[in-house]
Design an enzyme around this catalytic site. Structure first.
Site: not given
Length: 668
Positions: A29-30, A601, A246, A215-216
């Protein structure tokens, strides 16, 4: 854009309507955000100064800036703003303080300052024992995140206790206004109110920000959602990136349903899903997909990977928490000495901080270096908070919270009775505490000796304010030397070495202030630099860089956004994960998302652990396996080493211990 997959490329190029990118864990995504910034500048010709990207932490903002700089030359991105939500809010308020009901040079209170302010309001009340300042502060924060002002909170009160809390909220807000201060939540709430009351200011900011990237997005609260809606308007020139699977911050106001709200508020919203995972093996993703499928979804997605099947995730059943920690330490030693794994590639993740202690003990006993996330931050140190309080008072004499912290540090023999009478007098006159120190009417409440001490302190601040305006670092350093703060530290430290380390922290702070003044804040006032440092404190408190080759110990909340080749997800038991409170409150869905975050993770290897019993309140209590383990396909897990704990593996682990012991002998 050659390395982008088709979905990523579509997300980068789409600018015809509002865009929601549902980005699964590890889906890049980044990269989409940074490539989109480059696309807006290079291909659409949008001036960088009209693009704004916002996220939630300084760390994430720094990483985004670094990624953009890797793609584009600095000359092409001049004027581009990448920041946290709260930095954006502070910038808006700094530009328009008066319309927001503030005066130039307002202070930013951190959580400790806010709690201290509430303590003052609670003290002396007949119901003081029933009111926890921290709990009241949390409730006020939730109200602010929901855009609820004190009068509305009073209307919504369902009983006398709620009414008392709403009354405290009103008192707290009055104090903030009197002190010319805002708290952390106000950095979002105050701009939304400003824009509602002053449409001309909103239009000005819409002209500044012609494209917004967030973002997020699943972590936004109602106030942040409203701020985004205001800034983007009906045209909705934005891209928001998030993952409802998330969303793990409901306890601080995050609302994953904000993703679904976008479809209602923006009928032309385009939704693109990023489902290809570039982080984890197929077996790990299969567990994650199966687990999270038990939660309801507005948007259905399923992660997949081209990285191969990978190792089968393992489940270790242990006797108790000490045995659990010992077995994890043994596994880590095996990874280190038998498989040449770096300690820094290993993480131990747990639901609550209290679970860390046995692991720290086991790792220390085996000489395994580790880093426990959430240690004491630089700004949380007493000496740094003291000097920051002096700086805040130099910048804003109306900052009563800063005044109260340092009026007797170093000790000036100004007692609590003196301060109570000063506070009462200042409140009656509607002036700040430091102004009250100079007020002639104070003679009606305090004797000459008490007034002299208060007057001397006020004069000390006045004398150094002038120097601090022209040269902040020199003015601040002169004040620190004038009050003989280094002597105070020596008198109150357990040793000379401790005092020296604490004074080194003071020097680091002052040098940082000097660098700010010589750099980005060359033409700014001291108040701007102090607000910057305070905001750095609030945002960075949980983001200290681990550094070095050390095993990472952290909570699942702290692990979000990170990845590790080897992950131990420990304490997979009912009342731990899911947490007991979530079971009682029937909020299992967020706990399942936490477990999902923990699983995703892991890049190469994932190990779950659980115990047969745990000690609680001095008694051994049988443990029940987490329901989340029961939701995973048993055939996809290696339970208790059924497949891998063969004689060869046991021998390898024994050799790991032997290798460690041999190394210790050679060191001696």
């Amino acid at each position: 854009m050659a390395g982008l997959n088709p979905r990523q490329l579509e997300a980068v190029r789409h600018t015809d309507s509002p865009l929601l990118v549902l980005a699964g864990a590890g889906s890049g995504k980044t990269r989409v955000i940074t490539q989109k910034i480059a696309h807006l500048i290079d291909h659409l010709g949008m001036p960088p100064r009209h693009i704004r990207a916002v996220t939630f932490t300084n760390k994430a903002a720094r990483e985004m800036r670094e990624r953009v700089s890797q793609h584009m030359k600095a000359s092409k991105t001049r004027g581009l703003a990448i920041s946290t939500f709260h930095r954006l809010g502070l910038t808006i308020l700094r530009r328009h303080p008066e319309p927001a009901g503030l005066r130039t040079g307002f202070s930013l209170l951190d959580a400790q300052d806010s709690e201290a302010l509430l303590k003052e309001h609670i003290r002396g009340r007949t119901d003081a024992d029933a009111l926890s300042p921290a709990a009241v502060q949390h409730r006020i924060s939730r109200w602010k995140n929901e855009l609820i002002d004190p009068s509305r909170a009073m209307q919504l009160a369902e009983d006398d206790f709620e009414t008392r809390l709403a009354g405290l909220y009103l008192d707290y807000e009055r104090s903030l206004r009197a002190y010319n201060a805002v708290d952390f939540d106000d950095l979002i709430l105050a701009p939304t109110r400003l824009f509602r009351a002053h449409p001309d200011r909103l239009e000005e900011w819409r002209g500044r920000i012609r494209y917004l990237l967030v973002d997020e997005y699943q972590d936004t609260n109602n106030a942040q959602y409203e701020l985004v809606r205001q800034l983007t308007g009906e045209r909705g020139a934005f891209t928001v990136v998030g993952d409802d699977d998330q969303s793990i911050y409901a306890w601080r106001g995050a609302r994953p349903e904000n993703l679904a709200r976008l479809q209602t508020d923006y009928p032309t919203l385009k939704v693109i899903m990023l489902e290809q995972n570039y982080r984890s093996s197929a077996r790990i993703l299969a567990l994650a997909n199966t687990l999270i499928a038990n939660n309801p979804h507005v948007f259905e997605k399923r992660l997949w990977s081209e990285l191969g099947p990978g190792e089968r995730p393992r489940v270790l059943r242990c006797q108790d928490e000490a045995n659990e920690a010992e077995r994890v330490a043994s596994e880590i030693l095996h990874l280190k000495f038998a498989e040449d794994t770096a300690f820094g590639d290993i993480a131990i993740l747990f639901r609550g901080n209290h679970q860390a202690r046995p692991f720290e003990k086991a790792l220390r006993e085996h000489n395994i270096p580790y880093f426990l996330s959430g240690g004491t931050s630089f700004f949380a140190r007493t000496e740094v908070k003291d000097v920051m309080a002096y700086l805040r008072l130099l910048a804003n004499p109306a900052d009563d919270a800063a005044f109260l912290r340092i009026v007797n540090t170093p000790r000036r023999e100004i007692g609590p009775t003196t301060l109570e009478r000063l506070a009462d007098h200042s409140r009656e006159r509607g002036i700040s505490l430091i102004a009250g120190c100079r007020d002639p009417g104070l003679a009606e409440h305090l004797n000459q000796r008490q007034r002299d001490r208060l007057g001397a302190f006020a004069q000390l601040i006045d004398e150094h304010r002038g120097q601090s305006v022209s040269d902040p670092m020199s003015g601040a350093r002169a004040l620190v030397e004038r009050i003989q703060y280094s002597v105070w530290l020596r008198e109150n430290a357990s040793s000379q070495a401790v005092a020296e380390r604490r004074y080194d922290n003071v020097n680091d702070l002052l040098e940082w202030l000097g660098k700010l003044h010589r750099g980005d804040f060359q033409d700014k006032a001291l108040a701007d630099m102090v607000s910057h440092l305070t905001l750095m404190d609030v945002l960075d408190r949980q983001e200290e860089d681990a550094g070095g080759d050390r095993v990472h110990l952290m909570t699942l909340h702290a692990a979000k956004g990170l990845e590790f080749p080897h992950v131990f997800l420990v304490g997979m038991e009912e009342e731990l994960l899911p947490h007991r409170v979530s079971i009682e409150e029937d909020s299992i869905e967020e706990e399942r998302r936490l477990a999902y975050v923990g699983i995703t993770r892991a890049r190469q290897a994932l190990t779950f652990t659980l115990t047969r019993r745990r000690k609680r309140y001095g008694e051994w209590i049988p443990s029940e396996p987490s329901r989340f383990l029961g939701e995973l396909p048993e055939e996809q897990l290696d339970w208790d080493g059924a497949r891998s704990d063969n004689p060869e593996h046991r021998k390898a682990r024994g050799l790991s211990h032997l290798h460690r012991l041999k190394g210790l002998l050679e060191t001696d």
